[in-house]
Design a protein around this motif. Structure first.
Motif, short mmCIF file in Angstrom:
data_model
loop_
_atom_site.label_atom_id
_atom_site.label_comp_id
_atom_site.label_asym_id
_atom_site.label_seq_id
_atom_site.Cartn_x
_atom_site.Cartn_y
_atom_site.Cartn_z
N THR A 138 0.82 -1.21 0.00
CA THR A 138 0.00 0.00 0.00
C THR A 138 0.85 1.26 0.00
O THR A 138 0.32 2.36 -0.05
CB THR A 138 -0.89 0.02 1.25
OG1 THR A 138 -0.04 -0.22 2.40
CG2 THR A 138 -1.95 -1.05 1.21
N ALA A 139 2.16 1.12 0.08
CA ALA A 139 3.04 2.29 0.07
C ALA A 139 3.01 2.92 -1.33
O ALA A 139 2.49 2.33 -2.27
CB ALA A 139 4.46 1.88 0.43
N ARG A 161 2.42 15.32 7.86
CA ARG A 161 2.00 14.45 8.96
C ARG A 161 2.00 15.21 10.28
O ARG A 161 1.10 15.06 11.10
CB ARG A 161 2.90 13.23 9.08
CG ARG A 161 2.53 12.40 10.29
CD ARG A 161 3.24 11.08 10.36
NE ARG A 161 2.75 10.32 11.51
CZ ARG A 161 3.30 10.35 12.71
NH1 ARG A 161 4.35 11.11 12.94
NH2 ARG A 161 2.80 9.64 13.69
N TRP A 263 8.54 11.18 12.34
CA TRP A 263 8.75 10.53 11.03
C TRP A 263 10.20 10.08 10.89
O TRP A 263 11.11 10.85 11.20
CB TRP A 263 8.40 11.56 9.97
CG TRP A 263 8.43 11.15 8.54
CD1 TRP A 263 9.52 11.04 7.74
CD2 TRP A 263 7.29 10.88 7.71
NE1 TRP A 263 9.13 10.72 6.46
CE2 TRP A 263 7.77 10.61 6.42
CE3 TRP A 263 5.90 10.83 7.93
CZ2 TRP A 263 6.93 10.30 5.34
CZ3 TRP A 263 5.06 10.53 6.87
CH2 TRP A 263 5.58 10.26 5.59
N ASP A 292 9.56 5.62 7.38
CA ASP A 292 8.34 6.23 6.84
C ASP A 292 8.57 6.69 5.41
O ASP A 292 7.64 6.71 4.60
CB ASP A 292 7.90 7.42 7.70
CG ASP A 292 7.49 6.97 9.09
OD1 ASP A 292 6.49 6.22 9.18
OD2 ASP A 292 8.18 7.31 10.07
N ARG A 314 5.70 5.29 3.04
CA ARG A 314 4.93 4.19 3.60
C ARG A 314 3.42 4.46 3.55
O ARG A 314 2.64 3.58 3.21
CB ARG A 314 5.36 3.97 5.06
CG ARG A 314 4.51 2.97 5.85
CD ARG A 314 5.10 2.75 7.22
NE ARG A 314 6.48 2.33 7.08
CZ ARG A 314 6.86 1.07 6.79
NH1 ARG A 314 5.96 0.11 6.71
NH2 ARG A 314 8.11 0.79 6.62
N ASP A 315 3.04 5.71 3.90
CA ASP A 315 1.62 6.05 4.01
C ASP A 315 1.18 6.82 2.76
O ASP A 315 1.41 8.02 2.64
CB ASP A 315 1.41 6.89 5.28
CG ASP A 315 -0.05 7.17 5.55
OD1 ASP A 315 -0.86 7.15 4.59
OD2 ASP A 315 -0.40 7.42 6.72
N GLU A 316 0.55 6.11 1.85
CA GLU A 316 0.15 6.71 0.57
C GLU A 316 -0.75 7.91 0.78
O GLU A 316 -0.68 8.89 0.02
CB GLU A 316 -0.54 5.64 -0.29
CG GLU A 316 -0.69 6.02 -1.75
CD GLU A 316 -1.98 6.78 -2.09
OE1 GLU A 316 -2.04 7.35 -3.19
OE2 GLU A 316 -2.91 6.81 -1.25
N ILE A 318 -0.82 10.13 3.13
CA ILE A 318 -0.06 11.34 3.47
C ILE A 318 0.68 11.85 2.24
O ILE A 318 0.74 13.05 1.97
CB ILE A 318 0.92 11.06 4.64
CG1 ILE A 318 0.14 10.86 5.92
CG2 ILE A 318 1.92 12.21 4.79
CD1 ILE A 318 0.99 10.54 7.13
#
Ligand SMILES: *Cc1c(COP(=O)(O)O)cnc(C)c1O
Length: 475
Positions: A138-139, A161, A263, A292, A314-316, A318
């Motif tokens: 999902t990254a 973030r 982060w 991250d 990592r966090d799509e 964001i």
């Protein structure tokens, strides 16, 4: 041939058959040049050649242009295709790049978005990188000019973030943000912090040893800053410092980042690719999967032709929240060319983008990750050999341990610090000008030392020993 529409401009060749001959011949010359890379070290650009580059407003046919490219341009490269180029962390390039650049120029795709082949090629490359570095499916990620740009993107996401996407409308206001990195962090991180308007005084440089930054000091500094009213928002781990090849303990940093709720960005410009090498070098990047964001380059230790870097996040959500903005003319559509997702303009700074992914894709398809990993392992072994050769040469000395692919040394320990600096600089310059070997220099404990960064798949073990013998001869 279809007859010429008299309305069409004359920018396409008048006669494609003539153009074909010229282009075939030029390709042959390029292949000759590359296959004889050992005969083509760096050389200075003569005055008259530099003068010939001026644009004088005239035009020339393809044959004349080709002749000038071969005679006036091709010989004057940076020299990093040469097997004895160890100056700076410059990748060698790959023959597969000749193929990919030809196809990319023919297609001339704009990879900012939309539904076409190159978007899927880029997805395949990013997806492979996610697997290699242990990021979740999902990254998200995007190919960029290099780690400098990737760092801006990673830290911009870190700031969103910390402060929320409202930041994009409101600016940072009076939030005082601080970031943390080892003392030898690359200048690209300072630049990124400056560009984001945070100010590089707010990038705290944490003292470090050969095993990276001191975690107790890092913790204490974060605590102090919080007590003073700052908002620590990112810690930047280095996987392969540019000067000495140091690696932060990424597992340790991931733990601290988690405890402090900040982060973790990793600058792995070249060193991240130790991941593909054999142990013990692959262990240097243990924990990289917990970052991250990760910035790295294909144009350094993956040998892919310039330019090409990568940012993985990592966090799509964001990542998208940091950059996505589509005016109506760029709205995505359910079907047709304006379909497809992601659009890479939503993940970075550039809207119009070239086909960078293709040169990575061709390298991975042609050589395979295993062969590339073997070349990386070989470079690490060569750095060990260079270190041993230095240590076994009278009066020569390593000034830092060889950790991965960097070897930094001084040519004559019997001289004063000042004279060592003078001699080391002299040797490096003379060997460059002689076309014999390219080292660079760096300052260690007040002495200008000789530095070799081995990111060169053409280097052999005898290149290593001959290069150190050349240094010894120059004393
Ligand atoms: C080269 C390098 C950078 C900058 O990367 P570019 O691709 O040149 O923009 C950043 N960090 C490290 C450790 C580097 O070696």
């Amino acid at each position: 041939m279809t007859p010429c529409d008299p309305q069409a401009s004359e920018l396409d060749p008048e006669n494609w058959e003539d153009f074909r001959k010229v282009a075939h011949d030029l390709l042959d010359q390029c292949i000759n040049h590359l296959s004889e890379a050992r005969e083509h070290p760096w050389q200075p650009v003569p005055e008259e050649i530099r003068a010939s580059y001026a644009i004088d407003g005239s035009s020339m046919d393809a044959a004349e242009l080709s002749r000038r490219l071969v005679k006036e341009v091709l010989p004057y490269a940076t020299g990093n295709t040469h097997p004895r180029f160890f100056g700076w962390v410059h990748g060698t390039g790959l023959a597969s790049g000749l193929l990919s650049e030809m196809v990319a120029a023919t297609m001339n795709s704009n990879c900012g978005g939309r539904d076409h082949g190159m978007s899927y090629i880029e997805r395949a490359v990013v997806s492979w990188c996610q697997q290699v570095f242990g990021f979740p499916e999902t990254a998200s990620g995007v190919l960029v000019a290099g780690t400098s740009q990737a760092t801006v993107i990673g830290l911009a996401a870190a700031r969103v973030r910390a402060l929320g996407p409202e930041l994009r409308a409101q600016g940072q206001q009076n939030n005082w943000l601080t970031a943390y990195a080892g003392a030898s962090v690359h200048n690209a991180t300072s630049k990124a912090i400056e560009l984001l308007g945070i100010g590089h005084n707010n990038l705290r440089k944490i003292p470090e040893t050969d095993t990276g930054m001191d975690h107790d000091i890092l913790r204490a500094r974060i605590r102090e800053d919080r007590a003073a009213g700052a908002r620590p928002f990112a810690v930047i781990g280095t996987a392969g410092s540019v000067d000495l090849g140091r690696f932060d303990d990424l597992n340790g940093l991931a733990l601290i980042a988690k405890e402090e709720d900040i982060w973790l960005h990793v600058d792995g410009a070249f060193g991240a690719w130790a991941r593909l090498a054999d142990a013990p070098w692959s262990n240097l990047v243990d924990g990289i999967e917990r970052a991250d964001s990760l910035a790295c380059d294909f144009h350094k230790w993956m040998y892919v032709p310039y330019d090409c870097g990568l940012i993985l996040i990592r966090d799509e959500a964001i990542h998208r929240a940091t950059f996505a903005a589509r005016p109506s003319y760029l709205a995505g559509q359910a079907r047709g060319l304006a379909g497809g997702d992601p659009w890479y303009c939503d993940y970075g700074i550039d809207l119009s983008r070239g086909s960078r992914a293709l040169k990575v894709w061709t390298a991975l398809q042609h050589y395979g990750p295993e062969k590339l990993g073997q070349a990386i392992t070989r470079n690490c072994e060569q750095a060990v050999l260079m270190g041993e050769t230095v240590s076994n040469t009278e009066r020569m000395q390593l000034v830092a341990p060889v950790i991965s692919n960097l070897c930094v040394f001084t040519a004559d320990t019997l001289l004063s610090a000042q004279d060592q600096s003078r001699l080391n600089k002299h040797i490096v310059q003379e060997l460059q000008l002689a076309g014999e070997v390219v080292f660079s220099t760096t300052l260690v404990d007040g002495i200008t030392c000789i530095r070799a960064a081995i990111v060169n798949h053409r280097t052999t073990r005898s290149d290593i020993t001959a290069s150190i013998a050349a240094v010894a001869r120059m004393r």
